[in-house]
Write a protein that holds these residues in place. Structure first.
Motif, mmCIF file in Angstrom:
data_model
loop_
_atom_site.group_PDB
_atom_site.id
_atom_site.type_symbol
_atom_site.label_atom_id
_atom_site.label_comp_id
_atom_site.label_asym_id
_atom_site.label_seq_id
_atom_site.Cartn_x
_atom_site.Cartn_y
_atom_site.Cartn_z
ATOM 1 N N GLY A 16 -48.504 34.764 -20.352
ATOM 2 C CA GLY A 16 -48.592 34.947 -21.793
ATOM 3 C C GLY A 16 -49.691 34.105 -22.393
ATOM 4 O O GLY A 16 -50.043 34.271 -23.551
ATOM 5 N N TRP A 46 -44.286 33.335 -20.562
ATOM 6 C CA TRP A 46 -45.358 32.518 -21.128
ATOM 7 C C TRP A 46 -46.080 31.701 -20.059
ATOM 8 O O TRP A 46 -46.616 30.630 -20.356
ATOM 9 C CB TRP A 46 -44.804 31.582 -22.203
ATOM 10 N N ARG A 259 -44.593 32.582 -29.690
ATOM 11 C CA ARG A 259 -44.900 31.390 -28.896
ATOM 12 C C ARG A 259 -43.692 31.025 -28.050
ATOM 13 O O ARG A 259 -42.552 31.450 -28.335
ATOM 14 C CB ARG A 259 -45.258 30.223 -29.806
ATOM 15 N N PRO A 260 -43.889 30.221 -27.009
ATOM 16 C CA PRO A 260 -42.735 29.732 -26.262
ATOM 17 C C PRO A 260 -41.913 28.764 -27.113
ATOM 18 O O PRO A 260 -42.482 28.062 -27.967
ATOM 19 C CB PRO A 260 -43.353 29.013 -25.061
#
Length: 475
Positions: A16, A46, A259-260
């Motif tokens: 990711g 990710w 986002r993570p």
């Protein structure tokens, strides 16, 4: 002793993030946070695709590909060292002159973040203006068809995504720069505008560049670090990373494509990044500069040895408490005095074995960011700048290329030859050094700073570093 392996199935990871710049800091910082997250069973979409845009990055690629992209990270806690293998990166893209593989990877829809650690000096900033420099030779060469530099590759990939109607990725700098998101935005948009103003407008309107503050001391890798890796059964790893136990990451929560969930592993998401960043850059990085050059001139090899020297430690304490910390604005939920105490503890960690020479590196890029702003704030407030002027004079004296004992100092700055020439002229005429407008701007025109610097450099040549530090500490 053996290194701990990843606590998750790496075959379950999908990319990711593309990260450009696989140096020690990234592998001991961002990659570690992601490794921790993956171990919780979270964020497995990710994973990192590593990348580099410089010829030397090919050697790092080979080293990491040969060990399945695992990085050895050894934490140097005085109470006991630990080692782990970080598995957050699942591939390292080919390093190519045209960056074709990198651009293709960043064009893929599953890549939602492109992150960078390309060093503080890698953003094509004009030191005199603090803004993007379109006249830099690398930018001039890349401008007609951006793709050669890291920022050119990002521009090319964003252009391709726009053409394919794929939402743009977020561009996240992890370098130690004030306003690193703003600086990255200026580089990407500035380069795009030189050839395609419409594309630059689209990037400005659609691409996120979150600011972030990063912190972890990571010494350079050498024989000592490889020997430590061997103690953990990893004698065949040519690129192990050592680091202090402490780490911090503070980021703006601006990621339009997701986002993570890094807040699960200690990352702070806040709109107040600037406050954290100023505290860190002024107190930690400014502190590093303060202890670097006296240690270098006094033939001290390691940072913890410099901290054990009462003159250097006393110098640091007085400069920080009287000329730096008073001008650092409040930081949310942070005791700045306690933060400085933590910095002293971190600098004094003997296990890290960070070198004074590393701290002295690249002063021409670091002084304008880490020392000069504190000088300006102190002058604006009518405060003393005697200590900060001495820091600057010590840097000048160091660039002369010879320690107080007469030992040669090997080149330690990209602009070493020019700096050394100026430092040698400044021995007789200190104001020559302050003529560097790209470093000092108009500070040479302020008689308070000019006098303090001239006095400090004159006394360094007359009395030597130790006596000058002693006199400063005594007031």
């Amino acid at each position: 002793m053996y290194a701990r392996l990843p606590h998750y199935d790496r075959t379950s990871l999908t990319p990711g993030i593309v990260h450009i710049g696989l140096g020690n800091f990234h592998r001991a910082h961002m990659a570690v946070y992601l490794d921790d997250l993956f171990a919780l069973g979270l964020g497995h979409d990710w994973a990192i695709l590593g990348a580099g845009v410089r010829a030397p990055d090919a050697a790092m690629r080979k080293a990491l590909k040969d060990q399945d992209c695992l990085s050895t990270v050894i934490e140097l806690d005085p109470s006991g060292k630990t080692a782990r293998r970080i598995g957050a990166m699942i591939d390292f893209l080919p390093v190519q002159n045209d960056n074709a593989a990198l651009i293709a990877a960043m064009s893929r829809p599953e890549i939602r973040i492109v992150s960078l650690t390309v060093t503080e000096g890698g953003y094509f900033i004009n030191p005199a203006t603090g803004t993007f420099d379109p006249a830099d030779p690398a930018i001039v060469a890349d401008a007609p068809n951006p793709h050669r530099t890291a920022f050119g590759a990002i521009v090319a990939a964003l252009k391709a995504r726009r053409a394919m109607e794929i939402p743009p990725f977020t561009v996240m700098s992890c370098d130690n720069l004030p306003g690193n998101g703003h600086v990255t935005r200026a580089a990407v948009c500035g380069l795009a505008r030189l050839s395609d103003p419409a594309l630059a407008d689209w990037i400005e309107a659609n691409v996120a560049f979150p600011n972030g503050m990063v912190d972890r001391i990571t010494p350079a890798t050498g024989p000592r670090e490889r020997a430590l890796a061997a103690q953990f059964g990893l004698a065949d790893d040519p690129v192990p990373v050592t680091c202090e136990p402490f780490r911090q990451w503070v980021v703006e929560d601006h990621f339009p494509q997701g986002r993570p969930p890094l807040e699960k592993v200690g990352v702070t998401f806040t709109p107040h990044v600037h406050a954290f960043e100023m505290m860190k850059i002024r107190i930690l990085n400014g502190g590093h500069a303060t202890i670097a050059y006296p240690g270098g001139l006094m033939d001290i090899e390691y940072v913890h040895e410099a901290m054990a020297n009462p003159l250097i430690r006393g110098f640091l304490d007085r400069v920080e408490r009287e000329e730096i910390i008073p001008y650092v604005p409040p930081v949310p939920e942070t005791d700045i005095s306690a933060y400085y105490g933590l910095i002293v503890q971190r600098f004094s960690n003997p296990e890290v074995a960070d070198t004074e020479r590393r701290l002295c590196l690249d002063g021409s890029n670091r002084q304008p960011k880490f020392i000069v702003p504190s000088i300006r704030d102190a002058l604006a407030a009518g405060g003393s700048v005697a200590g900060l002027a001495l820091v600057s004079a010590l840097w000048c004296r160091y660039c002369y290329g010879e320690t107080d004992s007469g030992a040669p100092i090997a080149p330690n700055d990209p602009n070493w030859d020019a700096l050394q020439a100026l430092a040698r002229q400044a021995k007789a005429d200190p104001m020559v050094w302050l003529s560097q407008r790209t470093i000092y701007g108009d500070l040479a025109d302020d008689p308070r700073f000019a006098h303090a610097f001239t006095d400090a450099l004159t006394r360094l040549w007359r009395d030597g570093t130790a006596r000058v530090l002693s006199a400063y500490i005594a007031g």
